[in-house]
Motif scaffolding. Structure first.
Motif, mmCIF file in Angstrom:
data_model
loop_
_atom_site.group_PDB
_atom_site.id
_atom_site.type_symbol
_atom_site.label_atom_id
_atom_site.label_comp_id
_atom_site.label_asym_id
_atom_site.label_seq_id
_atom_site.Cartn_x
_atom_site.Cartn_y
_atom_site.Cartn_z
ATOM 1 N N GLY A 25 0.822 -1.205 0.000
ATOM 2 C CA GLY A 25 0.000 0.000 0.000
ATOM 3 C C GLY A 25 0.851 1.247 0.000
ATOM 4 N N LYS A 26 0.150 2.350 0.026
ATOM 5 C CA LYS A 26 0.787 3.656 0.020
ATOM 6 C C LYS A 26 0.401 4.365 1.306
ATOM 7 C CE LYS A 26 -0.536 6.819 -2.926
ATOM 8 N NZ LYS A 26 -0.902 7.462 -4.185
ATOM 9 N N ALA A 27 1.375 4.973 1.953
ATOM 10 C CA ALA A 27 1.108 5.684 3.208
ATOM 11 C C ALA A 27 0.214 6.896 2.951
ATOM 12 C CB ALA A 27 2.421 6.117 3.844
ATOM 13 N N ARG A 28 -0.879 6.995 3.724
ATOM 14 C CA ARG A 28 -1.809 8.122 3.579
ATOM 15 C C ARG A 28 -1.249 9.400 4.195
ATOM 16 N NH1 ARG A 28 -7.197 6.229 2.566
ATOM 17 N NH2 ARG A 28 -7.422 4.026 3.036
ATOM 18 N N GLN A 29 -0.356 9.234 5.188
ATOM 19 C CA GLN A 29 0.215 10.394 5.877
ATOM 20 C C GLN A 29 1.518 9.979 6.540
ATOM 21 O OE1 GLN A 29 -3.306 10.514 8.572
ATOM 22 N NE2 GLN A 29 -1.808 10.671 10.215
ATOM 23 N N VAL A 39 7.417 1.038 12.576
ATOM 24 C CA VAL A 39 8.138 1.488 11.390
ATOM 25 C C VAL A 39 7.650 2.908 11.072
ATOM 26 C CG1 VAL A 39 6.498 0.490 9.726
ATOM 27 C CG2 VAL A 39 8.870 0.856 9.060
ATOM 28 N N ASN A 40 8.568 3.789 10.763
ATOM 29 C CA ASN A 40 8.207 5.162 10.415
ATOM 30 C C ASN A 40 8.120 5.290 8.898
ATOM 31 O OD1 ASN A 40 8.451 5.823 13.169
ATOM 32 N ND2 ASN A 40 10.618 6.262 12.931
ATOM 33 N N PHE A 41 7.215 6.143 8.444
ATOM 34 C CA PHE A 41 7.155 6.394 7.007
ATOM 35 C C PHE A 41 6.625 7.784 6.720
ATOM 36 C CE2 PHE A 41 3.563 3.469 8.110
ATOM 37 C CZ PHE A 41 2.507 4.369 8.021
ATOM 38 N N LYS A 42 6.827 8.194 5.481
ATOM 39 C CA LYS A 42 6.349 9.485 5.004
ATOM 40 C C LYS A 42 5.171 9.255 4.067
ATOM 41 C CE LYS A 42 10.031 12.416 6.045
ATOM 42 N NZ LYS A 42 10.059 12.039 7.448
ATOM 43 N N LYS A 43 4.309 10.236 3.975
ATOM 44 C CA LYS A 43 3.149 10.155 3.086
ATOM 45 C C LYS A 43 3.608 9.794 1.672
ATOM 46 C CE LYS A 43 -0.771 12.696 1.330
ATOM 47 N NZ LYS A 43 -1.587 13.903 1.389
ATOM 48 N N GLY A 44 2.908 8.813 1.070
ATOM 49 C CA GLY A 44 3.212 8.423 -0.299
ATOM 50 C C GLY A 44 4.208 7.283 -0.430
ATOM 51 N N GLU A 45 4.903 6.942 0.675
ATOM 52 C CA GLU A 45 5.877 5.839 0.611
ATOM 53 C C GLU A 45 5.159 4.496 0.475
ATOM 54 O OE1 GLU A 45 10.082 6.183 2.589
ATOM 55 O OE2 GLU A 45 8.575 6.639 4.097
ATOM 56 N N ALA A 46 5.832 3.550 -0.187
ATOM 57 C CA ALA A 46 5.298 2.193 -0.322
ATOM 58 C C ALA A 46 5.529 1.428 0.969
ATOM 59 C CB ALA A 46 5.977 1.483 -1.486
ATOM 60 N N VAL A 47 4.488 0.751 1.438
ATOM 61 C CA VAL A 47 4.562 -0.057 2.654
ATOM 62 C C VAL A 47 4.142 -1.479 2.286
ATOM 63 C CG1 VAL A 47 3.750 -0.321 5.040
ATOM 64 C CG2 VAL A 47 3.940 1.970 4.035
ATOM 65 N N TYR A 48 4.955 -2.465 2.678
ATOM 66 C CA TYR A 48 4.679 -3.869 2.377
ATOM 67 C C TYR A 48 4.207 -4.564 3.645
ATOM 68 C CZ TYR A 48 7.038 -2.870 -1.980
ATOM 69 O OH TYR A 48 7.374 -2.327 -3.201
ATOM 70 N N VAL A 49 3.054 -5.235 3.570
ATOM 71 C CA VAL A 49 2.428 -5.828 4.761
ATOM 72 C C VAL A 49 2.690 -7.336 4.813
ATOM 73 C CG1 VAL A 49 0.256 -6.211 5.990
ATOM 74 C CG2 VAL A 49 0.625 -4.073 4.723
ATOM 75 N N TYR A 50 3.241 -7.797 5.954
ATOM 76 C CA TYR A 50 3.519 -9.223 6.149
ATOM 77 C C TYR A 50 2.515 -9.902 7.063
ATOM 78 C CZ TYR A 50 7.855 -8.696 3.649
ATOM 79 O OH TYR A 50 8.763 -8.475 2.664
ATOM 80 N N TYR A 51 2.008 -9.198 8.068
ATOM 81 C CA TYR A 51 0.925 -9.777 8.874
ATOM 82 C C TYR A 51 0.102 -8.703 9.552
ATOM 83 C CZ TYR A 51 4.334 -9.652 12.816
ATOM 84 O OH TYR A 51 5.256 -9.292 13.751
ATOM 85 N N LYS A 52 -1.099 -9.122 9.981
ATOM 86 C CA LYS A 52 -2.074 -8.217 10.574
ATOM 87 C C LYS A 52 -2.415 -8.725 11.972
ATOM 88 C CE LYS A 52 -4.068 -7.692 5.953
ATOM 89 N NZ LYS A 52 -5.261 -7.892 5.114
ATOM 90 N N LEU A 53 -2.203 -7.894 12.969
ATOM 91 C CA LEU A 53 -2.573 -8.274 14.332
ATOM 92 C C LEU A 53 -4.083 -8.128 14.483
ATOM 93 C CD1 LEU A 53 0.217 -6.535 16.452
ATOM 94 C CD2 LEU A 53 0.149 -8.867 15.571
ATOM 95 N N ILE A 79 -4.355 0.487 0.522
ATOM 96 C CA ILE A 79 -3.884 -0.729 -0.159
ATOM 97 C C ILE A 79 -4.079 -0.596 -1.660
ATOM 98 C CG2 ILE A 79 -4.314 -3.198 -0.474
ATOM 99 C CD1 ILE A 79 -4.994 -3.269 2.514
ATOM 100 N N ASN A 80 -3.015 -0.874 -2.419
ATOM 101 C CA ASN A 80 -3.163 -0.822 -3.869
ATOM 102 C C ASN A 80 -2.776 -2.118 -4.570
ATOM 103 O OD1 ASN A 80 -0.368 -0.480 -3.622
ATOM 104 N ND2 ASN A 80 -0.508 1.725 -3.863
ATOM 105 N N HIS A 81 -2.362 -3.123 -3.803
ATOM 106 C CA HIS A 81 -2.096 -4.419 -4.432
ATOM 107 C C HIS A 81 -2.146 -5.525 -3.385
ATOM 108 C CE1 HIS A 81 -0.617 -7.053 -7.622
ATOM 109 N NE2 HIS A 81 0.079 -7.655 -6.688
ATOM 110 N N SER A 82 -2.922 -6.586 -3.659
ATOM 111 C CA SER A 82 -2.950 -7.743 -2.760
ATOM 112 C C SER A 82 -2.180 -8.883 -3.406
ATOM 113 C CB SER A 82 -4.392 -8.185 -2.503
ATOM 114 O OG SER A 82 -5.003 -7.304 -1.596
ATOM 115 N N TYR A 83 -1.326 -9.531 -2.608
ATOM 116 C CA TYR A 83 -0.528 -10.644 -3.106
ATOM 117 C C TYR A 83 -1.179 -11.980 -2.785
ATOM 118 C CZ TYR A 83 3.161 -7.201 -3.682
ATOM 119 O OH TYR A 83 3.886 -6.110 -4.060
ATOM 120 N N SER A 84 -1.955 -12.009 -1.716
ATOM 121 C CA SER A 84 -2.516 -13.271 -1.253
ATOM 122 C C SER A 84 -3.937 -13.050 -0.775
ATOM 123 C CB SER A 84 -1.671 -13.819 -0.105
ATOM 124 O OG SER A 84 -2.338 -14.900 0.500
ATOM 125 N N ASN A 85 -4.839 -13.938 -1.185
ATOM 126 C CA ASN A 85 -6.204 -13.864 -0.674
ATOM 127 C C ASN A 85 -6.375 -14.774 0.530
ATOM 128 O OD1 ASN A 85 -7.022 -12.083 -2.690
ATOM 129 N ND2 ASN A 85 -7.314 -13.771 -4.122
#
Length: 99
Positions: A25-29, A39-53, A79-85
């Protein structure tokens, strides 16, 4: 159980080791976490998700930005791309620890 060191009892992953990417996904802010488990990020950066608590009031996901890995609030990700359903529900081990 020590929830001070663990944010949630369960997590959702794409595979039993939680090593496969779930989505990107892309960071909203901008986000700066309260400690090194985040993890710190800036708006617009790509973020890769490995798991969801799951199971806590604030929903945290774990992922990477560049070479950094950590938790972040899921609401900050568009979120702009899902790798796994497939989502497996697994118990969480001890959360990332700050040194």
């Amino acid at each position: 159980t020590d929830l001070g060191r663990r944010f949630a009892e369960r997590k959702r992953c794409a595979d039993p080791e939680c090593s496969m990417l779930m989505c990107r996904g892309k960071a909203r802010q901008d986000f700066k976490g309260p400690d090194c488990r985040f993890v710190n990020f800036k708006k617009g950066e790509a973020v890769y998700v490995y798991y969801k608590l799951i199971g806590k009031s604030i929903e945290l996901w774990a992922g990477s930005v560049g070479s950094d890995f950590g938790y972040f609030p899921k609401d900050l990700l568009e979120i702009n791309h899902s790798y796994s359903n497939e989502e497996l529900e697994l118990p969480t081990d001890v959360s990332l620890i700050c040194y």
